[in-house]
Motif scaffolding. Sequence first.
Motif, PDB file in Angstrom:
ATOM      1  N   ILE A  74       0.827  -1.198   0.000  1.00 59.79           N
ATOM      2  CA  ILE A  74       0.000   0.000   0.000  1.00 59.79           C
ATOM      3  C   ILE A  74       0.866   1.254   0.000  1.00 59.79           C
ATOM      4  CG2 ILE A  74      -1.825   1.255   1.187  1.00 59.79           C
ATOM      5  CD1 ILE A  74      -2.758  -1.437   0.212  1.00 59.79           C
ATOM      6  N   SER A  75       1.851   1.272   0.878  1.00 55.56           N
ATOM      7  CA  SER A  75       2.656   2.470   1.083  1.00 55.56           C
ATOM      8  C   SER A  75       3.331   2.951  -0.196  1.00 55.56           C
ATOM      9  CB  SER A  75       3.710   2.210   2.161  1.00 55.56           C
ATOM     10  OG  SER A  75       4.503   3.343   2.396  1.00 55.56           O
ATOM     11  N   SER A  76       3.828   2.021  -0.998  1.00 56.26           N
ATOM     12  CA  SER A  76       4.565   2.411  -2.203  1.00 56.26           C
ATOM     13  C   SER A  76       3.667   3.030  -3.267  1.00 56.26           C
ATOM     14  CB  SER A  76       5.307   1.211  -2.792  1.00 56.26           C
ATOM     15  OG  SER A  76       4.394   0.208  -3.209  1.00 56.26           O
ATOM     16  N   GLN A  77       2.361   2.813  -3.177  1.00 60.61           N
ATOM     17  CA  GLN A  77       1.437   3.441  -4.111  1.00 60.61           C
ATOM     18  C   GLN A  77       1.222   4.920  -3.761  1.00 60.61           C
ATOM     19  OE1 GLN A  77       0.703   1.063  -6.268  1.00 60.61           O
ATOM     20  NE2 GLN A  77       1.059  -0.727  -4.978  1.00 60.61           N
ATOM     21  N   VAL A  78       1.379   5.237  -2.477  1.00 62.45           N
ATOM     22  CA  VAL A  78       1.075   6.572  -1.954  1.00 62.45           C
ATOM     23  C   VAL A  78       2.338   7.404  -1.781  1.00 62.45           C
ATOM     24  CG1 VAL A  78       0.084   7.811   0.017  1.00 62.45           C
ATOM     25  CG2 VAL A  78      -0.988   5.687  -0.790  1.00 62.45           C
ATOM     26  N   TYR A  79       3.357   6.792  -1.174  1.00 61.35           N
ATOM     27  CA  TYR A  79       4.620   7.476  -0.905  1.00 61.35           C
ATOM     28  C   TYR A  79       5.696   6.942  -1.841  1.00 61.35           C
ATOM     29  CZ  TYR A  79       2.741   9.370   3.476  1.00 61.35           C
ATOM     30  OH  TYR A  79       2.004  10.047   4.414  1.00 61.35           O
ATOM     31  N   GLU A  80       6.252   7.805  -2.661  1.00 62.78           N
ATOM     32  CA  GLU A  80       7.315   7.389  -3.574  1.00 62.78           C
ATOM     33  C   GLU A  80       8.689   7.577  -2.941  1.00 62.78           C
ATOM     34  OE1 GLU A  80       6.286   8.263  -7.990  1.00 62.78           O
ATOM     35  OE2 GLU A  80       5.687  10.031  -6.813  1.00 62.78           O
ATOM     36  N   SER A  81       9.656   6.856  -3.470  1.00 65.69           N
ATOM     37  CA  SER A  81      11.044   6.970  -3.044  1.00 65.69           C
ATOM     38  C   SER A  81      11.858   7.656  -4.138  1.00 65.69           C
ATOM     39  CB  SER A  81      11.615   5.587  -2.744  1.00 65.69           C
ATOM     40  OG  SER A  81      10.839   4.917  -1.763  1.00 65.69           O
ATOM     41  N   LEU A  82      13.083   7.996  -3.812  1.00 66.31           N
ATOM     42  CA  LEU A  82      13.942   8.633  -4.819  1.00 66.31           C
ATOM     43  C   LEU A  82      14.236   7.684  -5.964  1.00 66.31           C
ATOM     44  CD1 LEU A  82      16.498  10.605  -2.602  1.00 66.31           C
ATOM     45  CD2 LEU A  82      14.390  11.426  -3.658  1.00 66.31           C
ATOM     46  N   VAL A  83      14.326   6.393  -5.664  1.00 68.32           N
ATOM     47  CA  VAL A  83      14.559   5.392  -6.699  1.00 68.32           C
ATOM     48  C   VAL A  83      13.436   4.367  -6.637  1.00 68.32           C
ATOM     49  CG1 VAL A  83      17.054   5.697  -6.549  1.00 68.32           C
ATOM     50  CG2 VAL A  83      15.972   3.883  -5.240  1.00 68.32           C
ATOM     51  N   THR A  84      13.189   3.701  -7.753  1.00 73.38           N
ATOM     52  CA  THR A  84      12.164   2.677  -7.795  1.00 73.38           C
ATOM     53  C   THR A  84      12.659   1.544  -8.687  1.00 73.38           C
ATOM     54  OG1 THR A  84       9.821   2.256  -8.221  1.00 73.38           O
ATOM     55  CG2 THR A  84      10.943   3.771  -9.732  1.00 73.38           C
ATOM     56  N   ARG A  85      11.773   0.627  -9.039  1.00 68.88           N
ATOM     57  CA  ARG A  85      12.156  -0.500  -9.899  1.00 68.88           C
ATOM     58  C   ARG A  85      11.144  -0.638 -11.028  1.00 68.88           C
ATOM     59  NH1 ARG A  85      16.391  -3.558  -8.093  1.00 68.88           N
ATOM     60  NH2 ARG A  85      17.021  -3.108  -5.960  1.00 68.88           N
ATOM     61  N   ASN A  86      11.647  -1.067 -12.187  1.00 64.66           N
ATOM     62  CA  ASN A  86      10.788  -1.203 -13.351  1.00 64.66           C
ATOM     63  C   ASN A  86      10.134  -2.580 -13.390  1.00 64.66           C
ATOM     64  OD1 ASN A  86      12.771  -2.984 -14.258  1.00 64.66           O
ATOM     65  ND2 ASN A  86      13.671  -1.511 -15.686  1.00 64.66           N
ATOM     66  N   GLU A  87       9.490  -2.887 -14.498  1.00 59.97           N
ATOM     67  CA  GLU A  87       8.784  -4.163 -14.621  1.00 59.97           C
ATOM     68  C   GLU A  87       9.706  -5.362 -14.503  1.00 59.97           C
ATOM     69  OE1 GLU A  87       6.585  -1.273 -17.458  1.00 59.97           O
ATOM     70  OE2 GLU A  87       8.570  -1.522 -16.564  1.00 59.97           O
ATOM     71  N   GLN A  88      10.974  -5.207 -14.858  1.00 57.07           N
ATOM     72  CA  GLN A  88      11.948  -6.296 -14.755  1.00 57.07           C
ATOM     73  C   GLN A  88      12.656  -6.294 -13.406  1.00 57.07           C
ATOM     74  OE1 GLN A  88      11.869  -4.263 -17.749  1.00 57.07           O
ATOM     75  NE2 GLN A  88      10.432  -5.866 -18.392  1.00 57.07           N
ATOM     76  N   TYR A  89      12.187  -5.469 -12.474  1.00 57.76           N
ATOM     77  CA  TYR A  89      12.754  -5.328 -11.133  1.00 57.76           C
ATOM     78  C   TYR A  89      14.161  -4.738 -11.157  1.00 57.76           C
ATOM     79  CZ  TYR A  89      12.651  -6.157  -6.110  1.00 57.76           C
ATOM     80  OH  TYR A  89      12.616  -5.990  -4.742  1.00 57.76           O
ATOM     81  N   GLU A  90      14.437  -3.947 -12.176  1.00 58.70           N
ATOM     82  CA  GLU A  90      15.709  -3.230 -12.273  1.00 58.70           C
ATOM     83  C   GLU A  90      15.549  -1.839 -11.682  1.00 58.70           C
ATOM     84  OE1 GLU A  90      16.902  -5.241 -16.593  1.00 58.70           O
ATOM     85  OE2 GLU A  90      15.763  -3.352 -16.474  1.00 58.70           O
TER      86      GLU A  90
END
Length: 554
Positions: A74-90
């Motif tokens: 839930i949290s990651s949908q609301v609060y973003e981080s400086l970095v994230t991961r794409n569909e390939q988990y990169e």
Amino acid sequence: MRRGGAPARLPRIDAPQPAAVRGVPVRLLRPLLALVFAVLAAAAAAAAPLRVASAFDPQTMDPHAVALLYHQRISSQVYESLVTRNEQYELEPGLASAWQPAGPRAWRFTLRRGVVFHDGTPFTAADAVFSIERALAPPSQRAFQLLGVESVRQLDEQTIEIRTGQPDAVLPEKLQFVGMMSRAWSQQHGVTRAQDFNGRQETFAVRNANGTGPLRLLRYEPDQRTTLARHERWWGWADKRRHGNVGEVVFTTIKSDATRLAALASGEVDLVLDPPFQDVERLMRDPRLTVLRGADLGQQYLVFDLGRDELEFSDVRGRNPFKDLRVRQAVYHAINVDLIVQKVLRGQGVPTGSFLSPRVEGSPAEHDRRLPYDPAKARALLAEAGYAAGFAVTLDCVNVAWREAVCQAAAAMLTQVGIRTTLRSSPSNQFFPKLTQASASFAEFGWTPTTDAWSSLNALYRSRERDGRGAFNAGSYSNPKLDALIDAIRVEPDRTRRRAMVAVVLQQLREELPAVPLYRRTLSWAMKHGIHAVMRPDDVLELRWVRLPQESAR
């Protein structure tokens, strides 16, 4: 609507029209009406609701209070981080559009322009500095992954610099779960420090949120439902790769397996994140449904209390059997994980002897081989350790059906070799603090790593320290030599040497067995046919990518 109740009709674009409508020439009116209809169609698609069911509640909306998979969903949908991961988990840019080293002990992050919080205020460098400092400070459970960060400062409106005590070649990876908060909002509502989750503190940030993510929080009802709505001003909607069409999302907590599936069958929910293992094959044959499946990056373990001299919740007095390696080996040999995967999980898993998935950098694939199931050897090891008559112990487990079922099977197998095991199940808000407080004698738990090994090794097997090291070392395992090696991995810049050091640590864990690795699940999500979602190995449903069919709009 008109007063009489009959709907007002818009004129057909191809019907004869007057030369002008209120001064607007027809040649301009037609494209304007076409644009209006296009916008309305897009809005209708964006308004499509999605109803999701899971056995787990997120526990809190505070992004730094806990480090649980079910919270992160839930949290990651609301609060973003400086970095994230794409569909390939990169790893890919999030709220930071770029980053680079700024000397041997510093990293500079360029912040994305045009980002606004859900209350409409802009995201600034001051907010990023505040959020990282909040995540570092007790009682945040995210501090463990930022170990080594000495300071963070604003260089200008779009740039921050993070300084570390020693060189840190993989610092950007450690920022994935550090949600960015509004400093002004946090000050206004008295939540400049993270919630004390273990102390059951109630703060404004527990039931309220103000992030920058693709979804904003409408309402959080603990152990019942969480309702999110599309954040129309999210910066990412301009990127077609992230262009999902969900408008509102309701996450409902349904602990009963049968009730979750009944809700899916009746149309009360659209997607179930954790369908019962015994029903997956049947669900795959249902033409109304789509079942996504994938390998889990995380896995399950049994962890021993290695800190106390006397084992609590046991019939042993003055001793702790688990401090003897032979007893831990006996537990390993007593559990038939292949049978558990086959019968309890219905084949939806892979037995493992590895402490981290081979997909984690530095984890040797050959470690996946388990020690053999051998109850006779287990009894012999117990006798050799001075427990020929066995002993009693209490196994703690979270009260979710499939995990309870595995714990019950393991308890029966242990009892057969003389370790008389009583199962104690607890709800999430009681069970998870036992891990962070190291208060259980014997517990089943799961862990989802990132692809970098250090944060997992530091959290699970580093000796417990006030600065966040060993934050999830649920058995209080301590090995000073291993501590030094884990600390060295954090600052080693050469990736080849780093991988070799990780392998040494994992081999040492295999020899000392502070925990017993069990299995990695096969992840499964069951959803109505026509829903498009991306399954990553971390078992998080990223709503930014979810697309619903047009006929689902309600």
